[in-house]
Design an enzyme around this catalytic site. Structure first.
Site, PDB file in Angstrom:
ATOM      1  N   GLY A 102      28.411  41.369  33.459  1.00  0.00           N
ATOM      2  CA  GLY A 102      29.641  40.820  34.027  1.00  0.00           C
ATOM      3  C   GLY A 102      30.833  41.540  33.439  1.00  0.00           C
ATOM      4  O   GLY A 102      30.698  42.328  32.500  1.00  0.00           O
ATOM      5  N   LYS A 103      31.976  41.330  34.010  1.00  0.00           N
ATOM      6  CA  LYS A 103      33.207  41.901  33.454  1.00  0.00           C
ATOM      7  C   LYS A 103      34.383  41.139  34.042  1.00  0.00           C
ATOM      8  O   LYS A 103      34.300  40.640  35.164  1.00  0.00           O
ATOM      9  CB  LYS A 103      33.325  43.383  33.842  1.00  0.00           C
ATOM     10  CG  LYS A 103      34.204  44.173  32.902  1.00  0.00           C
ATOM     11  CD  LYS A 103      33.425  44.590  31.668  1.00  0.00           C
ATOM     12  CE  LYS A 103      34.274  45.295  30.655  1.00  0.00           C
ATOM     13  NZ  LYS A 103      33.453  45.852  29.572  1.00  0.00           N
TER      14      LYS A 103
END
Ligand code: NAD
Length: 423
Positions: free
Chosen positions: A112-113
């Site tokens: 994720g980011k």
């Protein structure tokens, strides 16, 4: 930034660089078209508007993002970036990168980011705190120790992670340290986290040198970037016996063929607003010249797209260990291959940081904290095993280490995706 600051601009789109390697690995793996499409698409993309009362009473609305690329191996893991350059495409690319990094380094996390389009240098501490709390409130259904675990990235650090942890805990009604990693040590951070990425770079360097038959006591090394990753990589690589002949930061490069004393350089930089400008006992060179020095090992640890088709032919190092994310552009891969340069790719070489982030999460959930010695021992072992797996895969598929790392990662996520089924 000093008056003589030298800006290295990214030359290629990091998402394109990532996807071109993904495509080569997917082909070698004979990945079906269906799985290919599943693995390249982010599972979730969230965009939020964040109204914040500024110190002068105005209300400003910021745009915040969180992308969860894939959660088949475990909860999403990835940093939060505060920068004016943040946009959805970049966050998508970085989230996918995290999926492959966790998979290749045997960490049971997905990718994720997140990010907020803002300029943190122009905001007060109070404004940054209100922004971080607004972002956490907006992402309350996204974040969670079992769902999506943020961490620091460009423009954020332990302070923002402390606010995020506090805001999340207030909203759920109990203290939840495992919702975020990279916290201050005193509130549940892990020992060894600050040095973890540089330490992993050192272990990857040693592992590669062993395979290449390079004697550390007869080898030289140049390190680009002197922040967290660059300075600690340089310090630990020097401790392995290599001579560090060049270092650099945003102010330029510093070269001494007789060797730079890294501890002195760190002390100098700390005493000069984290910059090497004026560092004595070394010849001033440019960041571009540093890359082309006649050294055995080159560690690019500043930013993306530093080695491209324009300078790859001039690289003299036998081994490149990617401390930064994406410092070798896809356009340089074939040129370096033909020259016989071994490249330890970012998703393997700088995975020491996410490995110790994982250890932080484990310790938070256990409620029991490890010694630094235990953290380092386990992180080193993890890195050595990941390197060996990637190395053996490169022999099996007759490909370079980068493609091998993508093969290991994509194969693992693809297998789990198929086993879980439900598509
Ligand atoms: P940092 O901000 O601590 O240091 C960056 C260094 O690069 C500084 O010395 C800075 O002066 C130099 N730099 C910045 N812009 C430059 C420019 N335009 N030209 C030349 N030098 C420049 O950052 P960091 O945490 O050391 O991260 C460096 C790289 O490593 C990034 O690509 C980051 O994504 C990657 N990375 C970091 C970690 C981590 O745990 N910190 C983990 C994995 C990957």
């Amino acid at each position: 930034m000093s008056a003589t600051a030298e800006i290295i601009k990214p030359a290629e789109n990091p998402f394109d660089s990532m996807m071109s390697r993904f495509d080569v690995a997917a082909k070698l793996l004979n990945l079906s078209e269906g799985l290919y499409n599943v693995l390249k698409s982010p599972a979730k993309q969230v965009i939020v508007s964040l109204p914040v009362t500024m110190d002068d009473g105005r209300i400003e609305v910021f745009e915040g993002f969180r992308v969860v690329h894939n959660i088949n191996l475990g909860p999403a893991k990835g940093g939060i970036r505060y920068s004016m350059d943040v946009h959805l495409d970049e966050v998508k690319a970085l989230a996918a990168w995290m999926t492959w990094k966790c998979a290749v380094s045997n960490i049971p996390f997905g990718g994720g980011k997140g990010g907020i389009k803002c300029d943190p240098r122009k905001m007060s501490v109070g404004e940054l705190e209100r922004l971080t709390r607004a972002y956490t409130r907006a992402m309350i259904d996204v974040f969670g120790p079992e769902k999506d675990i943020p961490a620091p990235d460009m423009g954020t650090g332990p302070r923002e992670m402390a606010w995020l942890m506090d805001q999340y805990s207030k909203l759920v009604g109990y203290s939840s340290p495992a919702v975020v990693t990279g916290k201050p040590l005193v509130m549940g951070g892990s020992k060894g986290r600050v040095e973890a990425t540089g330490r992993g770079v050192m272990v990857a360097t040693r592992s590669a040198m062993l395979k290449m038959g390079l004697n550390p006591f007869k080898s030289t090394c140049a390190v680009q970037g002197f922040g967290n990753v660059g300075s600690i990589s340089a310090k630990l690589i020097e401790q392995q016996g290599l001579k560090i002949v060049a270092i650099s930061d945003v102010t330029g490069g510093y070269y001494n063929p007789n060797g730079i004393n890294v501890a002195e350089a760190i002390a100098y930089s700390q005493a000069h607003a984290n910059q090497l400008e004026g560092f004595p006992g070394a010849e001033k060179i440019s960041n571009a010249q540093l890359l082309e020095l006649d050294v055995d090992v080159l560690v690019p640890a500043a930013m993306e797209d530093q080695i491209t088709k324009h300078n790859a032919a001039n690289i003299k190092a036998k081994l490149i260990v990617e401390g930064a994310n994406g410092p070798v552009a896809a356009s340089a891969d074939d040129i370096l291959n033909e020259k016989g340069v071994m490249v330890v790719p970012d998703i393997l070489a700088n995975a020491g940081g996410v490995t110790v982030s994982y250890f932080e999460w484990v310790q938070n959930r256990l409620g029991y904290f490890w010694t630094e010695e235990r953290v380092n021992r386990r992180a080193d072992r993890n890195m050595k095993e990941a390197f060996e797996t990637v190395y053996q895969t490169s022999l099996k598929y007759n490909c370079n280490l980068r493609i091998a790392a993508y093969i290991v990662a994509i194969d693992k996520v693809a297998q789990v995706t198929q086993l879980r089924g439900g598509i």
